[in-house]
Design an enzyme around this catalytic site. Structure first.
Site, PDB file in Angstrom:
ATOM      1  N   GLY A  72       0.788  -1.220   0.000  1.00 57.22           N
ATOM      2  CA  GLY A  72       0.000   0.000   0.000  1.00 57.22           C
ATOM      3  C   GLY A  72       0.821   1.271   0.000  1.00 57.22           C
ATOM      4  O   GLY A  72       0.478   2.249  -0.683  1.00 57.22           O
ATOM      5  N   THR A  73       1.912   1.294   0.751  1.00 57.09           N
ATOM      6  CA  THR A  73       2.712   2.513   0.846  1.00 57.09           C
ATOM      7  C   THR A  73       3.313   2.892  -0.496  1.00 57.09           C
ATOM      8  O   THR A  73       3.235   4.057  -0.926  1.00 57.09           O
ATOM      9  CB  THR A  73       3.821   2.349   1.899  1.00 57.09           C
ATOM     10  OG1 THR A  73       3.214   2.189   3.188  1.00 57.09           O
ATOM     11  CG2 THR A  73       4.735   3.566   1.928  1.00 57.09           C
ATOM     12  N   ASN A 152      -8.337   3.374   8.519  1.00 59.37           N
ATOM     13  CA  ASN A 152      -7.663   2.271   9.190  1.00 59.37           C
ATOM     14  C   ASN A 152      -7.774   2.309  10.703  1.00 59.37           C
ATOM     15  O   ASN A 152      -7.561   1.298  11.371  1.00 59.37           O
ATOM     16  CB  ASN A 152      -6.177   2.259   8.807  1.00 59.37           C
ATOM     17  CG  ASN A 152      -5.511   3.591   9.077  1.00 59.37           C
ATOM     18  OD1 ASN A 152      -5.875   4.605   8.482  1.00 59.37           O
ATOM     19  ND2 ASN A 152      -4.540   3.604   9.961  1.00 59.37           N
ATOM     20  N   GLN A 182      -7.624  -0.944   3.485  1.00 60.74           N
ATOM     21  CA  GLN A 182      -8.475  -1.588   4.497  1.00 60.74           C
ATOM     22  C   GLN A 182      -9.795  -2.074   3.921  1.00 60.74           C
ATOM     23  O   GLN A 182     -10.393  -3.012   4.451  1.00 60.74           O
ATOM     24  CB  GLN A 182      -8.759  -0.612   5.651  1.00 60.74           C
ATOM     25  CG  GLN A 182      -7.560  -0.316   6.523  1.00 60.74           C
ATOM     26  CD  GLN A 182      -7.101  -1.515   7.347  1.00 60.74           C
ATOM     27  OE1 GLN A 182      -7.805  -2.522   7.482  1.00 60.74           O
ATOM     28  NE2 GLN A 182      -5.906  -1.420   7.910  1.00 60.74           N
ATOM     29  N   SER A 202      -3.094  -3.681  -0.622  1.00 60.64           N
ATOM     30  CA  SER A 202      -1.991  -4.409   0.003  1.00 60.64           C
ATOM     31  C   SER A 202      -2.418  -5.815   0.379  1.00 60.64           C
ATOM     32  O   SER A 202      -3.500  -6.022   0.930  1.00 60.64           O
ATOM     33  CB  SER A 202      -1.505  -3.666   1.253  1.00 60.64           C
ATOM     34  OG  SER A 202      -0.321  -4.236   1.750  1.00 60.64           O
ATOM     35  N   HIS A 204      -1.239  -8.039   2.638  1.00 58.81           N
ATOM     36  CA  HIS A 204      -1.209  -8.559   4.010  1.00 58.81           C
ATOM     37  C   HIS A 204      -2.429  -8.177   4.843  1.00 58.81           C
ATOM     38  O   HIS A 204      -2.577  -8.636   5.974  1.00 58.81           O
ATOM     39  CB  HIS A 204       0.081  -8.139   4.721  1.00 58.81           C
ATOM     40  CG  HIS A 204       0.127  -6.702   5.140  1.00 58.81           C
ATOM     41  ND1 HIS A 204      -0.024  -6.314   6.457  1.00 58.81           N
ATOM     42  CD2 HIS A 204       0.335  -5.571   4.435  1.00 58.81           C
ATOM     43  CE1 HIS A 204       0.089  -4.999   6.537  1.00 58.81           C
ATOM     44  NE2 HIS A 204       0.309  -4.532   5.320  1.00 58.81           N
ATOM     45  N   CYS A 328       2.780   4.683  18.069  1.00 57.83           N
ATOM     46  CA  CYS A 328       3.883   4.558  19.022  1.00 57.83           C
ATOM     47  C   CYS A 328       5.175   4.294  18.273  1.00 57.83           C
ATOM     48  O   CYS A 328       5.211   3.492  17.343  1.00 57.83           O
ATOM     49  CB  CYS A 328       3.620   3.402  19.984  1.00 57.83           C
ATOM     50  SG  CYS A 328       2.078   3.582  20.890  1.00 57.83           S
TER      51      CYS A 328
END
Length: 384
Positions: A72-73, A152, A182, A202, A204, A328
């Site tokens: 996706g990126t 997402n 998504q 994507s 995954h 994070c």
């Protein structure tokens, strides 16, 4: 080790056993370079084109409109940066939303640094934008509209069809891109009917392997390559194709397309049962975003009065895998831009939200267990 209850499918999904089998077979038997002219190379090339046909059929595209990527990126970056590069002479205005994935947000920020003007549309309390907002933001020099299909973090679905169809009525071309990472696999996507020019996917996220994806590029467009070198992907993306990964992705798509209605219903059922258990618990909570216009597998929950990071630690120790509404990195927690866009800076929900995302292998019984574990953790933290 005790088995985890996994409710972080929006982050990544476990590979389906059939996908693993397909990839194992491919690594053993389809090792030829798809650019080689010998029989092994031609065999890999044939398998690649069969996979491309499957990907195209899943969104009502032509096989030549599918560009294989690393995920996706890369797809988002190629769609945004190369569209801007190609169309800069026609205009330098881009429209997007306040709740895009970083894979969209960052390249758009890069465009802004290059002198492009960016209009960022705010979302309502459901985490959605309206077609009218897009219409009002359009200018003669608008070249690109990039709107996430389904968010997402909070799962909100955007009015993609309405936006795409409206843009096709304009006198001048405005290219429409959507990050469907998504949404692909649960939502019905028809790029022709919906007026989509560029669409990112994507592997995954649908129980396929990591490091594989595709970008749909409307054949009326001509985008320069993001990755340069060899002449793979009809000179649109250089690099030796990852045949085992692509075939694993193909298998995941086949499974999802065959079972899409059942999958969507199953994920929605898990989500509904989770909410039912939450209602029967002592947990004070609120859902972030909309339940009526949302992806079936994503649920963002503001658990009132408890810091999400502390809850995350308790759940992790209890072998429950979820995510917070914050990003994070290296021990530093930054507020979620999505939750800030939804509620405003400083709202308690920004620091008190967990994201539960449902998927393959999860059961109703596990959902019940998670709510019980969560209820105990909330009670413990509130007593401290």
């Amino acid at each position: 080790m005790k088995e985890f209850i996994y409710l972080d499918h929006a982050a990544t999904t476990p590979m389906h056993p059939s996908v693993i089998d397909k990839m194992t077979e491919a690594m053993q038997n389809a090792y030829g370079n798809a650019s080689s002219v010998h029989q092994l190379g031609r065999r890999s090339k044939g398998l690649l084109e069969e996979a491309r046909q499957v990907f195209a059929s899943s969104i009502n595209a032509h096989p030549t409109e599918i560009v294989m990527t690393s995920g996706g990126t890369e797809s988002d970056n190629m769609a945004i940066l190369k569209t801007a590069e190609t169309c800069a002479a026609q205009g330098k205005h881009v429209i997007t939303t306040s709740i895009e994935h970083p894979a969209v947000k960052e390249p758009i920020s890069e465009l802004e640094a290059r002198g492009f003007e960016i209009t960022v549309l705010p979302v309502n309390q459901e985490g959605r934008i309206s077609v009218q907002q897009v219409i009002e933001a359009l200018r003669p020099d608008t070249i690109l509209v990039s709107v996430i299909y389904g968010n997402n973090e909070i799962g909100s679905l955007m009015p993609i069809t309405e936006i795409g169809q409206y843009l096709k009525t304009l006198d001048h071309q405005v290219i429409f891109h959507t990050d469907a990472v998504q949404a692909y696999g649960t939502e019905v996507i028809d790029v022709k009917e919906q007026g989509i020019d560029l669409l990112s996917v994507s592997s995954h996220k649908i129980n396929g392997p990591k490091g594989v994806g595709f970008l749909y590029v409307n054949r009326k467009l001509s985008l320069p390559a993001m990755m340069t070198g060899g002449e793979q992907e009809s000179r649109r993306r250089a690099g030796t194709e990852n045949i085992p990964g692509i075939l694993g992705f193909q298998e995941a798509v086949k499974i999802r397309m065959q079972e899409k209605n059942n999958v969507r219903a199953a994920y929605q059922d898990l989500k509904d049962n989770f909410l039912k258990e939450m209602d029967n618990s002592s947990i004070e909570y609120a859902v972030n975003g909309s339940l009526d216009h949302s992806l079936p597998h994503i649920l963002s929950v503001h658990i009132k009065g408890v810091q999400a990071e502390k809850l995350l630690i308790h759940l992790d120790l209890a072998h429950v895998a979820v995510s917070t509404g914050s990003a994070c990195s290296a021990g530093n927690v930054d507020p979620s831009p999505v939750l800030e866009a939804l509620h405003g800076q400083g709202h308690p929900a920004v620091a008190e939200t967990l994201r539960f995302s449902f998927g393959y292998g999860l059961t109703r019984e596990q959902v019940v267990s998670v709510v019980l574990i969560l209820e105990k953790a909330v009670a413990f933290l509130k007593e401290k």
